[in-house]
Scaffold this motif. Sequence first.
Motif, mmCIF file in Angstrom:
data_model
loop_
_atom_site.group_PDB
_atom_site.id
_atom_site.type_symbol
_atom_site.label_atom_id
_atom_site.label_comp_id
_atom_site.label_asym_id
_atom_site.label_seq_id
_atom_site.Cartn_x
_atom_site.Cartn_y
_atom_site.Cartn_z
ATOM 1 N N LYS A 1 0.835 -1.213 0.000
ATOM 2 C CA LYS A 1 0.000 0.000 0.000
ATOM 3 C C LYS A 1 0.867 1.258 0.000
ATOM 4 C CE LYS A 1 -4.064 -1.650 -0.377
ATOM 5 N NZ LYS A 1 -4.916 -1.269 -1.511
ATOM 6 N N LEU A 2 2.036 1.183 0.628
ATOM 7 C CA LEU A 2 2.950 2.328 0.558
ATOM 8 C C LEU A 2 3.430 2.537 -0.875
ATOM 9 C CD1 LEU A 2 5.179 2.079 3.758
ATOM 10 C CD2 LEU A 2 3.233 3.579 3.324
ATOM 11 N N GLY A 3 3.700 1.442 -1.574
ATOM 12 C CA GLY A 3 4.068 1.549 -2.985
ATOM 13 C C GLY A 3 2.982 2.229 -3.783
ATOM 14 N N GLU A 4 1.745 1.903 -3.447
ATOM 15 C CA GLU A 4 0.586 2.516 -4.098
ATOM 16 C C GLU A 4 0.521 4.015 -3.790
ATOM 17 O OE1 GLU A 4 -4.006 1.159 -4.765
ATOM 18 O OE2 GLU A 4 -3.099 0.697 -2.829
ATOM 19 N N LEU A 5 0.730 4.367 -2.534
ATOM 20 C CA LEU A 5 0.724 5.781 -2.140
ATOM 21 C C LEU A 5 1.838 6.556 -2.852
ATOM 22 C CD1 LEU A 5 -0.049 8.241 -0.345
ATOM 23 C CD2 LEU A 5 1.587 7.338 1.323
ATOM 24 N N PHE A 6 3.047 6.016 -2.818
ATOM 25 C CA PHE A 6 4.175 6.736 -3.412
ATOM 26 C C PHE A 6 4.031 6.844 -4.928
ATOM 27 C CE2 PHE A 6 6.562 5.099 0.516
ATOM 28 C CZ PHE A 6 6.174 6.197 1.252
ATOM 29 N N TYR A 7 3.424 5.834 -5.535
ATOM 30 C CA TYR A 7 3.099 5.928 -6.964
ATOM 31 C C TYR A 7 2.107 7.076 -7.180
ATOM 32 C CZ TYR A 7 0.868 5.194 -11.419
ATOM 33 O OH TYR A 7 0.354 5.409 -12.666
ATOM 34 N N ALA A 8 1.088 7.162 -6.330
ATOM 35 C CA ALA A 8 0.082 8.219 -6.456
ATOM 36 C C ALA A 8 0.719 9.603 -6.391
ATOM 37 C CB ALA A 8 -0.983 8.069 -5.371
ATOM 38 N N ILE A 9 1.677 9.769 -5.505
ATOM 39 C CA ILE A 9 2.377 11.063 -5.381
ATOM 40 C C ILE A 9 3.132 11.356 -6.689
ATOM 41 C CG2 ILE A 9 4.157 12.352 -4.114
ATOM 42 C CD1 ILE A 9 2.127 11.684 -2.015
ATOM 43 N N ALA A 10 3.909 10.365 -7.151
ATOM 44 C CA ALA A 10 4.722 10.566 -8.356
ATOM 45 C C ALA A 10 3.859 10.764 -9.599
ATOM 46 C CB ALA A 10 5.667 9.376 -8.552
ATOM 47 N N ALA A 11 2.745 10.040 -9.677
ATOM 48 C CA ALA A 11 1.891 10.086 -10.868
ATOM 49 C C ALA A 11 0.815 11.161 -10.792
ATOM 50 C CB ALA A 11 1.235 8.719 -11.078
ATOM 51 N N SER A 12 0.797 11.939 -9.740
ATOM 52 C CA SER A 12 -0.266 12.941 -9.569
ATOM 53 C C SER A 12 -0.298 13.943 -10.723
ATOM 54 C CB SER A 12 -0.111 13.673 -8.234
ATOM 55 O OG SER A 12 1.116 14.373 -8.193
ATOM 56 N N ASP A 13 0.844 14.167 -11.368
ATOM 57 C CA ASP A 13 0.897 15.083 -12.507
ATOM 58 C C ASP A 13 0.850 14.330 -13.845
ATOM 59 O OD1 ASP A 13 3.373 13.921 -12.403
ATOM 60 O OD2 ASP A 13 4.508 15.793 -12.376
ATOM 61 N N LYS A 14 0.456 13.065 -13.791
ATOM 62 C CA LYS A 14 0.273 12.199 -14.968
ATOM 63 C C LYS A 14 1.582 11.692 -15.576
ATOM 64 C CE LYS A 14 -4.282 13.172 -15.267
ATOM 65 N NZ LYS A 14 -4.746 13.162 -13.924
ATOM 66 N N ILE A 15 2.728 12.046 -14.984
ATOM 67 C CA ILE A 15 4.025 11.605 -15.502
ATOM 68 C C ILE A 15 4.889 11.134 -14.335
ATOM 69 C CG2 ILE A 15 6.141 12.301 -16.711
ATOM 70 C CD1 ILE A 15 4.462 14.618 -17.916
ATOM 71 N N VAL A 16 5.375 9.894 -14.421
ATOM 72 C CA VAL A 16 6.325 9.400 -13.420
ATOM 73 C C VAL A 16 7.710 9.504 -14.049
ATOM 74 C CG1 VAL A 16 7.071 7.433 -12.034
ATOM 75 C CG2 VAL A 16 4.637 7.822 -12.416
ATOM 76 N N ARG A 17 8.540 10.293 -13.421
ATOM 77 C CA ARG A 17 9.882 10.521 -13.965
ATOM 78 C C ARG A 17 10.899 9.579 -13.322
ATOM 79 N NH1 ARG A 17 7.049 15.119 -14.112
ATOM 80 N NH2 ARG A 17 7.186 16.377 -15.985
ATOM 81 N N LYS A 18 11.990 9.348 -14.059
ATOM 82 C CA LYS A 18 13.061 8.481 -13.557
ATOM 83 C C LYS A 18 13.580 8.964 -12.213
ATOM 84 C CE LYS A 18 15.304 6.095 -17.275
ATOM 85 N NZ LYS A 18 16.243 6.153 -18.359
ATOM 86 N N ALA A 19 13.698 10.261 -12.062
ATOM 87 C CA ALA A 19 14.219 10.836 -10.818
ATOM 88 C C ALA A 19 13.322 10.473 -9.633
ATOM 89 C CB ALA A 19 14.343 12.354 -10.944
ATOM 90 N N GLU A 20 12.021 10.412 -9.874
ATOM 91 C CA GLU A 20 11.084 10.055 -8.800
ATOM 92 C C GLU A 20 11.263 8.597 -8.385
ATOM 93 O OE1 GLU A 20 7.401 13.090 -9.715
ATOM 94 O OE2 GLU A 20 7.706 11.403 -11.087
ATOM 95 N N TYR A 21 11.430 7.718 -9.375
ATOM 96 C CA TYR A 21 11.644 6.303 -9.074
ATOM 97 C C TYR A 21 12.981 6.089 -8.376
ATOM 98 C CZ TYR A 21 11.763 1.262 -9.522
ATOM 99 O OH TYR A 21 11.835 -0.079 -9.241
#
Length: 133
Positions: free
Chosen positions: A14-34
């Motif tokens: 669920k933490l993975g889900e939350l942290f994904y939500a933060i990173a994807a909130s702007d519709k783009i997950v960047r390498k730096a975020e991962y």
Amino acid sequence: MEEMEKLHVLFYQKLGELFYAIAASDKIVRKAEYKALQQMVLLEWKNMDDYKDSFQEDAAYQIEIVFDWFEYDNLDANECFKSFTEFYKQNTSLFSKERKKLIWKTANVIANSFSGMNKSELIMLGRLKLLFS
């Protein structure tokens, strides 16, 4: 695997889900975020407790696995946040003060990892802060 261990593995998922939500909130997950997430798992989350997953790996790695899986499936950030919120409300005893503090720190590290926070990330962080208060 006993029930308590399963619950803790689910906690990390669920933490993975939350942290994904933060990173994807702007519709783009960047390498730096991962990369920021990977660093936090390695340096902070792995040392949190001794729970193992079904492969006898540190359960904290479930954070990365779920994040990666959700990014691959391009899931909706708001739906992921709602799912985390439901889990939080049903399992508040898992969220110690220390864990909440590290969740907040990790969320901020992810949000700041690519040229500072944007509006979408600020809104998602605000929702997390309200949830924890």
